[in-house]
Design a protein around this motif. Structure first.
Motif, PDB file in Angstrom:
ATOM      1  N   MET A   1       0.853  -1.199   0.000  1.00 23.17           N
ATOM      2  CA  MET A   1       0.000   0.000   0.000  1.00 23.17           C
ATOM      3  C   MET A   1       0.884   1.243   0.000  1.00 23.17           C
ATOM      4  O   MET A   1       1.767   1.394   0.833  1.00 23.17           O
ATOM      5  N   ASN A   2       0.677   2.142  -0.973  1.00 20.90           N
ATOM      6  CA  ASN A   2       1.475   3.358  -1.010  1.00 20.90           C
ATOM      7  C   ASN A   2       0.968   4.357   0.022  1.00 20.90           C
ATOM      8  O   ASN A   2      -0.052   4.147   0.679  1.00 20.90           O
ATOM      9  N   SER A   4      -0.375   7.395  -0.181  1.00 23.55           N
ATOM     10  CA  SER A   4      -1.681   8.025  -0.376  1.00 23.55           C
ATOM     11  C   SER A   4      -2.816   7.081   0.003  1.00 23.55           C
ATOM     12  O   SER A   4      -3.798   7.493   0.637  1.00 23.55           O
ATOM     13  N   ASN A   5      -2.696   5.811  -0.380  1.00 20.79           N
ATOM     14  CA  ASN A   5      -3.723   4.836  -0.014  1.00 20.79           C
ATOM     15  C   ASN A   5      -3.750   4.595   1.488  1.00 20.79           C
ATOM     16  O   ASN A   5      -4.816   4.426   2.091  1.00 20.79           O
ATOM     17  N   TYR A   6      -2.556   4.583   2.080  1.00 20.00           N
ATOM     18  CA  TYR A   6      -2.460   4.384   3.532  1.00 20.00           C
ATOM     19  C   TYR A   6      -3.143   5.532   4.275  1.00 20.00           C
ATOM     20  O   TYR A   6      -3.916   5.305   5.214  1.00 20.00           O
ATOM     21  N   SER A   8      -5.431   7.553   3.116  1.00 22.84           N
ATOM     22  CA  SER A   8      -6.859   7.549   2.833  1.00 22.84           C
ATOM     23  C   SER A   8      -7.590   6.480   3.648  1.00 22.84           C
ATOM     24  O   SER A   8      -8.684   6.723   4.174  1.00 22.84           O
ATOM     25  N   ALA A   9      -6.973   5.319   3.778  1.00 22.23           N
ATOM     26  CA  ALA A   9      -7.622   4.210   4.479  1.00 22.23           C
ATOM     27  C   ALA A   9      -7.618   4.383   5.986  1.00 22.23           C
ATOM     28  O   ALA A   9      -8.466   3.811   6.680  1.00 22.23           O
ATOM     29  N   ASN A  10      -6.657   5.154   6.497  1.00 19.28           N
ATOM     30  CA  ASN A  10      -6.500   5.261   7.955  1.00 19.28           C
ATOM     31  C   ASN A  10      -6.622   6.695   8.449  1.00 19.28           C
ATOM     32  O   ASN A  10      -6.074   7.038   9.490  1.00 19.28           O
ATOM     33  N   ARG A  11      -7.356   7.512   7.707  1.00 14.84           N
ATOM     34  CA  ARG A  11      -7.439   8.942   8.046  1.00 14.84           C
ATOM     35  C   ARG A  11      -7.949   9.167   9.465  1.00 14.84           C
ATOM     36  O   ARG A  11      -7.359   9.912  10.249  1.00 14.84           O
TER      37      ARG A  11
END
Length: 448
Positions: A1-2, A4-6, A8-11
């Protein structure tokens, strides 16, 4: 997971974790904020130095009470609401304390702030753990890194607001050395007036940060609801109970001594270097504490990297020997030589940095540290935060050199016990258990 995805997923998780980090940074700052500003607070309150030093154990006693209360408050409130209340209370009391000139009012504010911080300390750990569950190890490590960061930032900020010292022109016992105070009968005369004191601004700064942080917890509470406590699966083992209790007692004393030395260094080291024969300035005292916490925090990263290449037991032996050497130098020379004072404090910072966390690791290799065991260990540690600063404040005015003797002796005993712990565990339990241990039980695997 890059990245940005990290993000977004864990905001939501990252936002709540960040709030805990800020809380713990301010918690660490409060540890050294009081000690670095003690002389100016004495002027602010127009009291003798002996009376001013009693603010230190008062706050520590509040932390002890808060640690005890934290075991019950969760019955009635969710974690985010607890963190909202404690951050708000700690922020208001910390910011308000130096605004008053009456000793009893200042003492009451710091005591109430200590209660809030004692609860905050426990709940910051448990909240980060509940957010990340099995992935929480590194996040908890960073949490305790922020404590060290706050502990070193506060003295750096305070020294810009300290009043300049006036050279002491007398050698009588009635003069108050470098704090520009002369005692005559029941009156205290100072070269500065209470209105000249400026150290209230750092207190207000960190107090305001805690208040803003509390608003973040309140927003999070109403936005998404509090994270439910994860169920703890207790793992049983077949070791005799007395053996487990013996090892837990050893771990509790290591915690006690570690917390005590850190508390005394953060709160009373500036007073020691000023009041003793070292005759250092208040700013030198603030720099000394900042250096201690800088080394203490930075070495943790070196230790983590080194364990990838060197057996942990050898690194711990090195750290304990370094602590013992620093303790000897402090005992013999720190009260009379500025050079040895700096060297001994730095050596203790390096030696102490990883030893408590490593000791818990050694214990966990043999037995399961349950929630009850963990609570006992840290309660004994909180007593170290409270009792030892209270004891040593009684000597700081007349015989400040006893500070070096006291700290070095406690550090030497701690290092000796840490050295013996792996051998005691191996002797008691013969073989390591291969079971998966309950990681939830060890909430503060990273030392403060």
């Amino acid at each position: 997971m890059n990245i940005s995805n990290y993000l977004s997923a864990n905001r939501s998780k990252l936002f709540k974790t960040f709030l805990c980090y800020v809380s713990f940074l301010c918690f660490g700052a409060c540890y050294t904020l009081l000690g670095s500003s003690l002389f100016d607070l004495q002027i602010r309150m127009s009291v003798l130095f002996t009376q001013a030093t009693r603010l230190v154990p008062s706050r520590s006693f509040g932390i002890l009470i808060g640690s005890i209360v934290s075991g019950f408050i969760g019955i009635f409130l969710e974690s985010e609401m607890v963190l909202f209340i404690t951050n708000m209370m700690a922020g208001v009391m910390t910011g308000a304390a130096p605004l008053f000139k009456q000793y009893n009012v200042v003492n009451a504010c710091l005591f109430l702030s200590g209660i809030a911080q004692g609860i905050l300390e426990i709940y910051s750990n448990t909240f980060v753990l509940s957010i990340w569950n099995e992935k929480s190890t590194n996040y908890v490590q960073v949490l305790h890194g922020t404590f060290g960061l706050g502990s070193l930032l506060a003295p750096l900020m305070v020294k810009s607001f300290l009043l300049p010292q006036v050279a002491d022109s007398t050698n009588t016992t009635e003069s108050a050395d470098t704090n520009n105070t002369t005692d005559s009968g029941n009156k205290t005369f100072v070269a500065y007036t209470p209105e000249d004191v400026k150290v209230q601004y750092p207190f207000l700064f960190f107090g305001l940060i805690m208040i803003l942080t509390s608003c973040g917890f309140l927003y999070s509470y109403f936005k998404s609801g509090s994270i439910r406590k994860s169920k703890v699966t207790e793992i049983s083992d077949d070791h005799p109970r007395w053996k487990k209790l013996l090892v837990i007692m050893i771990g509790a004393f290591i915690c006690h001594a570690s917390f005590a030395v850190n508390a005394m260094t953060g709160s009373l080291a500036p007073a020691f270097v000023v009041k003793s024969d070292l005759k250092m300035t208040k700013k030198d005292g603030a720099n000394l504490v900042s250096t201690y916490w800088t080394v203490f925090t930075s070495y943790r990263l070196i230790f983590i990297i080194a364990t990838n290449y060197i057996e942990k037991i050898f690194i711990i032996i090195f750290n304990c020997l370094l602590t013992l050497t620093g303790a000897v130098l402090m005992f013999l020379y720190a009260a009379h030589s500025q050079t040895f004072a700096w060297i001994s404090f730095i050596m203790l910072a390096i030696g102490f940095s990883p030893t408590f966390a490593a000791s818990l690791g050694f214990i966990q290799e043999y037995i399961c540290i349950t929630q009850n065991y963990a609570s006992f260990i840290f309660l004994i540690g909180a007593i170290g935060d409270t009792a030892h600063p209270w004891i040593i404040t009684g000597f700081m005015d007349k015989t400040p050199e006893l500070f070096a003797t006291y700290v070095s002796s406690l550090a030497a005993v701690q290092a000796t016990i840490v050295l013996l712990l792996p051998f005691v565990c191996a002797k008691l339990f013969k073989a390591k258990t291969k079971e998966t241990l309950n990681r939830t039980s060890s909430l503060r695997i990273s030392q403060r």
